[in-house]
Write a protein that holds these residues in place. Sequence first.
Motif, PDB file in Angstrom:
ATOM      1  N   TYR A  61       0.826  -1.210   0.000  1.00  0.00           N
ATOM      2  CA  TYR A  61       0.000   0.000   0.000  1.00  0.00           C
ATOM      3  C   TYR A  61       0.863   1.263   0.000  1.00  0.00           C
ATOM      4  N   PRO A  62       0.396   2.356  -0.629  1.00  0.00           N
ATOM      5  CA  PRO A  62      -0.842   2.490  -1.400  1.00  0.00           C
ATOM      6  C   PRO A  62      -0.764   1.667  -2.692  1.00  0.00           C
ATOM      7  N   LEU A  63      -1.825   0.953  -2.996  1.00  0.00           N
ATOM      8  CA  LEU A  63      -1.850   0.024  -4.115  1.00  0.00           C
ATOM      9  C   LEU A  63      -2.785   0.555  -5.201  1.00  0.00           C
ATOM     10  N   VAL A  64      -2.225   0.850  -6.370  1.00  0.00           N
ATOM     11  CA  VAL A  64      -3.006   1.326  -7.513  1.00  0.00           C
ATOM     12  C   VAL A  64      -3.210   0.153  -8.461  1.00  0.00           C
ATOM     13  N   PRO A  65      -4.443  -0.370  -8.578  1.00  0.00           N
ATOM     14  CA  PRO A  65      -4.670  -1.557  -9.404  1.00  0.00           C
ATOM     15  C   PRO A  65      -4.860  -1.229 -10.888  1.00  0.00           C
ATOM     16  N   GLY A  66      -5.162  -2.263 -11.662  1.00  0.00           N
ATOM     17  CA  GLY A  66      -5.447  -2.105 -13.081  1.00  0.00           C
ATOM     18  C   GLY A  66      -4.360  -2.686 -13.965  1.00  0.00           C
ATOM     19  N   HIS A  67      -4.669  -3.808 -14.659  1.00  0.00           N
ATOM     20  CA  HIS A  67      -3.638  -4.413 -15.509  1.00  0.00           C
ATOM     21  C   HIS A  67      -4.167  -4.833 -16.890  1.00  0.00           C
ATOM     22  N   GLU A  68      -5.131  -4.090 -17.389  1.00  0.00           N
ATOM     23  CA  GLU A  68      -5.556  -4.267 -18.782  1.00  0.00           C
ATOM     24  C   GLU A  68      -6.049  -2.894 -19.242  1.00  0.00           C
ATOM     25  N   PHE A  69      -5.166  -2.123 -19.855  1.00  0.00           N
ATOM     26  CA  PHE A  69      -5.562  -0.753 -20.160  1.00  0.00           C
ATOM     27  C   PHE A  69      -5.018  -0.285 -21.511  1.00  0.00           C
ATOM     28  N   VAL A  70      -5.675   0.740 -22.020  1.00  0.00           N
ATOM     29  CA  VAL A  70      -5.358   1.304 -23.330  1.00  0.00           C
ATOM     30  C   VAL A  70      -5.230   2.810 -23.191  1.00  0.00           C
ATOM     31  N   GLY A  71      -4.357   3.401 -23.989  1.00  0.00           N
ATOM     32  CA  GLY A  71      -4.195   4.839 -23.973  1.00  0.00           C
ATOM     33  C   GLY A  71      -3.524   5.341 -25.228  1.00  0.00           C
ATOM     34  N   VAL A  72      -3.102   6.604 -25.173  1.00  0.00           N
ATOM     35  CA  VAL A  72      -2.476   7.261 -26.316  1.00  0.00           C
ATOM     36  C   VAL A  72      -1.040   7.627 -25.943  1.00  0.00           C
ATOM     37  N   VAL A  73      -0.102   7.311 -26.820  1.00  0.00           N
ATOM     38  CA  VAL A  73       1.305   7.624 -26.573  1.00  0.00           C
ATOM     39  C   VAL A  73       1.501   9.141 -26.579  1.00  0.00           C
ATOM     40  N   LYS A  74       2.068   9.668 -25.495  1.00  0.00           N
ATOM     41  CA  LYS A  74       2.297  11.115 -25.418  1.00  0.00           C
ATOM     42  C   LYS A  74       3.778  11.483 -25.489  1.00  0.00           C
ATOM     43  N   GLU A  75       4.666  10.486 -25.267  1.00  0.00           N
ATOM     44  CA  GLU A  75       6.104  10.745 -25.336  1.00  0.00           C
ATOM     45  C   GLU A  75       6.830   9.418 -25.508  1.00  0.00           C
ATOM     46  N   VAL A  76       7.941   9.410 -26.247  1.00  0.00           N
ATOM     47  CA  VAL A  76       8.726   8.186 -26.429  1.00  0.00           C
ATOM     48  C   VAL A  76      10.195   8.479 -26.172  1.00  0.00           C
ATOM     49  N   GLY A  77      10.918   7.450 -25.715  1.00  0.00           N
ATOM     50  CA  GLY A  77      12.350   7.569 -25.499  1.00  0.00           C
ATOM     51  C   GLY A  77      13.112   7.592 -26.817  1.00  0.00           C
ATOM     52  N   SER A  78      14.378   7.955 -26.748  1.00  0.00           N
ATOM     53  CA  SER A  78      15.190   8.144 -27.956  1.00  0.00           C
ATOM     54  C   SER A  78      15.417   6.871 -28.759  1.00  0.00           C
ATOM     55  N   ASP A  79      15.335   5.702 -28.114  1.00  0.00           N
ATOM     56  CA  ASP A  79      15.590   4.438 -28.813  1.00  0.00           C
ATOM     57  C   ASP A  79      14.311   3.687 -29.197  1.00  0.00           C
ATOM     58  N   VAL A  80      13.170   4.261 -28.938  1.00  0.00           N
ATOM     59  CA  VAL A  80      11.899   3.592 -29.251  1.00  0.00           C
ATOM     60  C   VAL A  80      11.668   3.600 -30.759  1.00  0.00           C
ATOM     61  N   LYS A  81      11.376   2.440 -31.317  1.00  0.00           N
ATOM     62  CA  LYS A  81      11.186   2.305 -32.766  1.00  0.00           C
ATOM     63  C   LYS A  81       9.771   1.861 -33.144  1.00  0.00           C
ATOM     64  N   GLY A  82       9.103   1.130 -32.254  1.00  0.00           N
ATOM     65  CA  GLY A  82       7.856   0.472 -32.643  1.00  0.00           C
ATOM     66  C   GLY A  82       6.599   1.321 -32.562  1.00  0.00           C
ATOM     67  N   VAL A  83       6.631   2.383 -31.774  1.00  0.00           N
ATOM     68  CA  VAL A  83       5.450   3.241 -31.634  1.00  0.00           C
ATOM     69  C   VAL A  83       5.879   4.700 -31.696  1.00  0.00           C
ATOM     70  N   LYS A  84       4.912   5.562 -31.938  1.00  0.00           N
ATOM     71  CA  LYS A  84       5.203   6.997 -32.016  1.00  0.00           C
ATOM     72  C   LYS A  84       4.133   7.770 -31.259  1.00  0.00           C
ATOM     73  N   VAL A  85       4.414   9.021 -30.992  1.00  0.00           N
ATOM     74  CA  VAL A  85       3.459   9.882 -30.305  1.00  0.00           C
ATOM     75  C   VAL A  85       2.152   9.914 -31.088  1.00  0.00           C
ATOM     76  N   GLY A  86       1.038   9.741 -30.361  1.00  0.00           N
ATOM     77  CA  GLY A  86      -0.278   9.731 -30.982  1.00  0.00           C
ATOM     78  C   GLY A  86      -0.836   8.352 -31.243  1.00  0.00           C
ATOM     79  N   ASP A  87       0.023   7.317 -31.216  1.00  0.00           N
ATOM     80  CA  ASP A  87      -0.463   5.940 -31.408  1.00  0.00           C
ATOM     81  C   ASP A  87      -1.309   5.503 -30.219  1.00  0.00           C
ATOM     82  N   ARG A  88      -2.305   4.664 -30.507  1.00  0.00           N
ATOM     83  CA  ARG A  88      -3.057   4.014 -29.426  1.00  0.00           C
ATOM     84  C   ARG A  88      -2.363   2.698 -29.089  1.00  0.00           C
ATOM     85  N   VAL A  89      -2.091   2.491 -27.817  1.00  0.00           N
ATOM     86  CA  VAL A  89      -1.417   1.267 -27.378  1.00  0.00           C
ATOM     87  C   VAL A  89      -2.088   0.733 -26.117  1.00  0.00           C
ATOM     88  N   GLY A  90      -1.821  -0.537 -25.823  1.00  0.00           N
ATOM     89  CA  GLY A  90      -2.351  -1.156 -24.623  1.00  0.00           C
ATOM     90  C   GLY A  90      -1.242  -1.798 -23.810  1.00  0.00           C
TER      91      GLY A  90
END
Length: 389
Positions: A61-90
Amino acid sequence: MGSAKEDCLGYAARDPSGFLSPYKFSRRTLGNDDVSISITHCGVCYAEVLLTRNKFGDAKYPLVPGHEFVGVVKEVGSDVKGVKVGDRVGVGTYVNSCRDCEYCGDGVEVSCSKGVVFTYNHVDYDGTITKGGFSTYVVVHERYCYKIPEGYPSALAAPLLCAGITVYSPMIRHKMNQPGKSLGVIGLGGLGHLAVKFGKAFGLNVTVFSTSISKKGEALNLLGADKFVISTDPQEMMEVSKSLDFILDTASGTHPFDPYMSLLKTGGVLVLVGAPGEVKLSPVSLIHGMKSISGSAAGGTKDTREMLEFCAANKIYPEIEIIPIQYVNEAIERLIKSDVKYRYDREEGNTVFDADSSSFFLGDDASFQKKEAELAKRLFLELGFGWVS
C-alpha cells in the motif's frame, strides 16, 4: 532511473478494506526505451478484489490496481522504434522481464526464468513498486505495450489484454484453432464469454457449462455457443460424455473435476485459467483415456500481438459495461456478486475504467464519500483533466 514530480493521479487502496480513493504519485522518468502513455480505458479484473484486499498477503500500500488498459502515446524515449506519439497502445498484466532468458527470447515473457514483473503491486528491477492503470498515465518499456489495430475501439480493446489473452493463449498452444474441434467452457464471465467468442471464430463446436440456467439465453443467442449444459444436472452431463477435445475452466469457485474429465475424448486436455481453492480428482480420471490437466496465465508478447490482430480481423469484441469512476468501489462490489456482463471499463478525460466487463466515467455520485469526491475533483482539475457534473 529517477522519479518525476507527483503529477500522476490514480485511485489507490490504502489498507485491506480495498476501498479505492484518489491518490497522487510520481511515475519514473522516461528512459531511452520507454513509452509514456496517457491512459484512456482500464479494465477491472477479479485480481483487483484479491490484491487490494491483501488476499495473498503481499499487498504493498498504497496500491493502484489495473492491468488491462489502453491509452495514447504522449512521449517516447530516444531508442523507441515500434510506436510513435499519438499511437493508441495497450498494456497487459506485466511490464517487465529479464529480456535475456529462453522464454523472453521466444516471446513468452510471462514465463520469464528470472520472474516477470506484474503491472501493479510488484517490485520492478529498479526496486520501485509498480502501480497500475487506475491512473492518468504510465511509463513502460516499449516491449510491453501493444499497438491497438486501427478502427478497433479502445474501450473494447482493454479487456483483451488480460481476459482475452488468458483464454486465447492456451487455445493456440493446444492447437484449438483448428475448425471442427470441440471446446468446453466452464463459467460464463469475463474470461468465459471471450473463450466462447474465440471458439466460434476458430470454427469450433462450443459447449458452455454453468450452474445457472439464467445464462442459457446469453450463451446460445448472444455469444453463439452450440450447446448449453447445466453442470449440476447428471443427465445433461452424461449426454456430452467423451465429446470434447479441450475444456477451458474459467471458474474460480470450488467445484468438482472428475465430472468434467469424463467429458473429454481420449487424449483430451482441461486447462485451468481460473483459480479454484483446490483441485481434487481421481487419478483414474487421467489414466483412463490418457487425459491431462494443465494451467495457464495470460500470454507472451507474441501471442498478445497476434490476438489483437485476430480480434480486429474477425470483429471479436468483449461485452462491456461503462460506469463512472466515482462508482469504482460500487463496481467492485458488483463484480464480487457477479453482477456484471461481462467486463467493466474505465475511460480517461471523462475518465473511464474497464472491468472484468465495464467502464467508469467521471461524474457525480451521491453515495461517494463527499470528502473523497471533492479531493478527486480538485486533483483532476489541478492536473488539467475534465470533470463531468
